[in-house]
Design a protein around this motif. Structure first.
Motif, mmCIF file in Angstrom:
data_model
loop_
_atom_site.group_PDB
_atom_site.id
_atom_site.type_symbol
_atom_site.label_atom_id
_atom_site.label_comp_id
_atom_site.label_asym_id
_atom_site.label_seq_id
_atom_site.Cartn_x
_atom_site.Cartn_y
_atom_site.Cartn_z
ATOM 1 N N ALA A 144 34.070 -11.365 3.554
ATOM 2 C CA ALA A 144 33.069 -12.123 2.793
ATOM 3 C C ALA A 144 31.708 -12.040 3.477
ATOM 4 O O ALA A 144 30.689 -11.802 2.826
ATOM 5 N N HIS A 145 31.688 -12.225 4.775
ATOM 6 C CA HIS A 145 30.444 -12.138 5.552
ATOM 7 C C HIS A 145 29.822 -10.745 5.404
ATOM 8 O O HIS A 145 28.626 -10.618 5.119
ATOM 9 N N GLY A 146 30.618 -9.707 5.563
ATOM 10 C CA GLY A 146 30.114 -8.342 5.457
ATOM 11 C C GLY A 146 29.582 -8.018 4.077
ATOM 12 O O GLY A 146 28.553 -7.358 3.930
ATOM 13 N N GLU A 147 30.270 -8.487 3.050
ATOM 14 C CA GLU A 147 29.821 -8.253 1.670
ATOM 15 C C GLU A 147 28.473 -8.923 1.413
ATOM 16 O O GLU A 147 27.580 -8.327 0.813
ATOM 17 N N ALA A 148 28.305 -10.160 1.884
ATOM 18 C CA ALA A 148 27.028 -10.857 1.709
ATOM 19 C C ALA A 148 25.908 -10.134 2.464
ATOM 20 O O ALA A 148 24.806 -9.951 1.938
ATOM 21 N N LEU A 149 26.182 -9.707 3.695
ATOM 22 C CA LEU A 149 25.177 -8.964 4.465
ATOM 23 C C LEU A 149 24.802 -7.654 3.780
ATOM 24 O O LEU A 149 23.611 -7.294 3.729
ATOM 25 N N ASN A 150 25.789 -6.957 3.250
ATOM 26 C CA ASN A 150 25.512 -5.693 2.556
ATOM 27 C C ASN A 150 24.641 -5.903 1.327
ATOM 28 O O ASN A 150 23.723 -5.120 1.067
ATOM 29 N N GLU A 151 24.928 -6.947 0.561
ATOM 30 C CA GLU A 151 24.118 -7.229 -0.625
ATOM 31 C C GLU A 151 22.676 -7.547 -0.248
ATOM 32 O O GLU A 151 21.742 -7.081 -0.897
ATOM 33 N N ALA A 152 22.487 -8.355 0.804
ATOM 34 C CA ALA A 152 21.133 -8.687 1.267
ATOM 35 C C ALA A 152 20.414 -7.421 1.728
ATOM 36 O O ALA A 152 19.256 -7.175 1.364
ATOM 37 N N ARG A 153 21.095 -6.611 2.529
ATOM 38 C CA ARG A 153 20.497 -5.366 3.029
ATOM 39 C C ARG A 153 20.116 -4.436 1.882
ATOM 40 O O ARG A 153 19.007 -3.901 1.827
ATOM 41 N N ASP A 154 21.033 -4.243 0.945
ATOM 42 C CA ASP A 154 20.770 -3.352 -0.186
ATOM 43 C C ASP A 154 19.597 -3.834 -1.026
ATOM 44 O O ASP A 154 18.768 -3.038 -1.479
ATOM 45 N N TYR A 155 19.519 -5.141 -1.238
ATOM 46 C CA TYR A 155 18.430 -5.705 -2.028
ATOM 47 C C TYR A 155 17.083 -5.406 -1.371
ATOM 48 O O TYR A 155 16.158 -4.920 -2.019
ATOM 49 N N CYS A 156 16.982 -5.667 -0.077
ATOM 50 C CA CYS A 156 15.724 -5.439 0.634
ATOM 51 C C CYS A 156 15.395 -3.950 0.721
ATOM 52 O O CYS A 156 14.228 -3.561 0.596
ATOM 53 N N GLU A 157 16.402 -3.116 0.905
ATOM 54 C CA GLU A 157 16.160 -1.674 0.983
ATOM 55 C C GLU A 157 15.615 -1.130 -0.329
ATOM 56 O O GLU A 157 14.784 -0.221 -0.321
ATOM 57 N N ARG A 158 16.048 -1.683 -1.453
ATOM 58 C CA ARG A 158 15.495 -1.252 -2.740
ATOM 59 C C ARG A 158 14.010 -1.574 -2.835
ATOM 60 O O ARG A 158 13.281 -0.947 -3.592
ATOM 61 N N LEU A 159 13.559 -2.552 -2.048
ATOM 62 C CA LEU A 159 12.141 -2.919 -2.008
ATOM 63 C C LEU A 159 11.402 -2.177 -0.893
ATOM 64 O O LEU A 159 10.214 -2.436 -0.659
ATOM 65 N N GLY A 160 12.122 -1.296 -0.179
ATOM 66 C CA GLY A 160 11.523 -0.574 0.939
ATOM 67 C C GLY A 160 11.354 -1.449 2.173
ATOM 68 O O GLY A 160 10.508 -1.187 3.019
ATOM 69 N N MET A 161 12.157 -2.478 2.279
ATOM 70 C CA MET A 161 12.048 -3.431 3.371
ATOM 71 C C MET A 161 13.394 -3.580 4.071
ATOM 72 O O MET A 161 14.368 -2.929 3.713
ATOM 73 N N GLN A 162 13.455 -4.461 5.064
ATOM 74 C CA GLN A 162 14.707 -4.763 5.749
ATOM 75 C C GLN A 162 14.999 -6.252 5.648
ATOM 76 O O GLN A 162 14.088 -7.068 5.559
ATOM 77 N N SER A 163 16.274 -6.593 5.670
ATOM 78 C CA SER A 163 16.675 -7.994 5.510
ATOM 79 C C SER A 163 16.671 -8.714 6.853
ATOM 80 O O SER A 163 16.853 -8.121 7.912
ATOM 81 N N SER A 164 16.452 -10.016 6.758
ATOM 82 C CA SER A 164 16.479 -10.892 7.919
ATOM 83 C C SER A 164 17.183 -12.180 7.497
ATOM 84 O O SER A 164 16.672 -12.916 6.650
ATOM 85 N N VAL A 165 18.357 -12.431 8.064
ATOM 86 C CA VAL A 165 19.134 -13.611 7.690
ATOM 87 C C VAL A 165 18.494 -14.855 8.287
ATOM 88 O O VAL A 165 18.214 -14.920 9.472
ATOM 89 N N LYS A 166 18.258 -15.840 7.441
ATOM 90 C CA LYS A 166 17.692 -17.114 7.890
ATOM 91 C C LYS A 166 18.790 -18.132 8.160
ATOM 92 O O LYS A 166 18.695 -18.910 9.086
ATOM 93 N N GLU A 167 19.796 -18.142 7.312
ATOM 94 C CA GLU A 167 20.854 -19.145 7.427
ATOM 95 C C GLU A 167 22.108 -18.625 6.737
ATOM 96 O O GLU A 167 22.025 -17.959 5.715
ATOM 97 N N GLU A 168 23.261 -18.944 7.305
ATOM 98 C CA GLU A 168 24.529 -18.588 6.677
ATOM 99 C C GLU A 168 25.455 -19.795 6.719
ATOM 100 O O GLU A 168 25.519 -20.505 7.713
ATOM 101 N N SER A 169 26.151 -20.010 5.623
ATOM 102 C CA SER A 169 27.207 -21.020 5.620
ATOM 103 C C SER A 169 28.495 -20.321 5.205
ATOM 104 O O SER A 169 28.490 -19.429 4.368
ATOM 105 N N VAL A 170 29.579 -20.713 5.832
ATOM 106 C CA VAL A 170 30.881 -20.113 5.550
ATOM 107 C C VAL A 170 31.883 -21.208 5.225
ATOM 108 O O VAL A 170 31.734 -22.351 5.654
ATOM 109 N N SER A 171 32.903 -20.842 4.478
ATOM 110 C CA SER A 171 33.974 -21.792 4.176
ATOM 111 C C SER A 171 35.285 -21.034 4.083
ATOM 112 O O SER A 171 35.300 -19.825 3.856
#
Length: 103
Positions: free
Chosen positions: A56-83
């Motif tokens: 679950a953690h890896g999938e969320a990170l991949n989605e964030a990374r892919d989203y930012c890469e489509r914008l020509g940028m890189q992702s930076s995680v601000k906060e994560e919650s897990v359950s």
């Protein structure tokens, strides 16, 4: 009867040891903007098996990374919650992230 029980136990142990049939897949939501400008959120979940929280953690990170890469940028995680902690239950990860220029 005892032989059938032993056979079932072997199959179950093999699946657990390899993460096989009980591992499941991870899925995620679409990235959405939060009420804070420049901050986005995405959630992912995985069901059962060993390391479901990591999928679950890896999938969320991949989605964030892919989203930012489509914008020509890189992702930076601000906060994560897990359950979810118990085996064979749904484990989830929710990330708040920003996209920043690549250096």
């Amino acid at each position: 009867m005892l032989n059938k029980l032993r056979d079932w136990a072997r199959v179950a142990l093999a699946a657990l040891a390899t993460g096989g049939a009980l591992a499941g897949c991870a899925s995620s939501t679409h990235v959405v903007a939060t009420d804070k400008p420049g901050t986005y959120t995405v959630a992912a979940s995985a069901t059962g098996g060993r390391m479901a929280w990591a999928r679950a953690h890896g999938e969320a990170l991949n989605e964030a990374r892919d989203y930012c890469e489509r914008l020509g940028m890189q992702s930076s995680v601000k906060e994560e919650s897990v359950s979810g902690v118990a085996m064979l239950t749904t484990h989830a990860s929710s990330l708040n992230f920003e996209c920043h220029p690549k250096f």
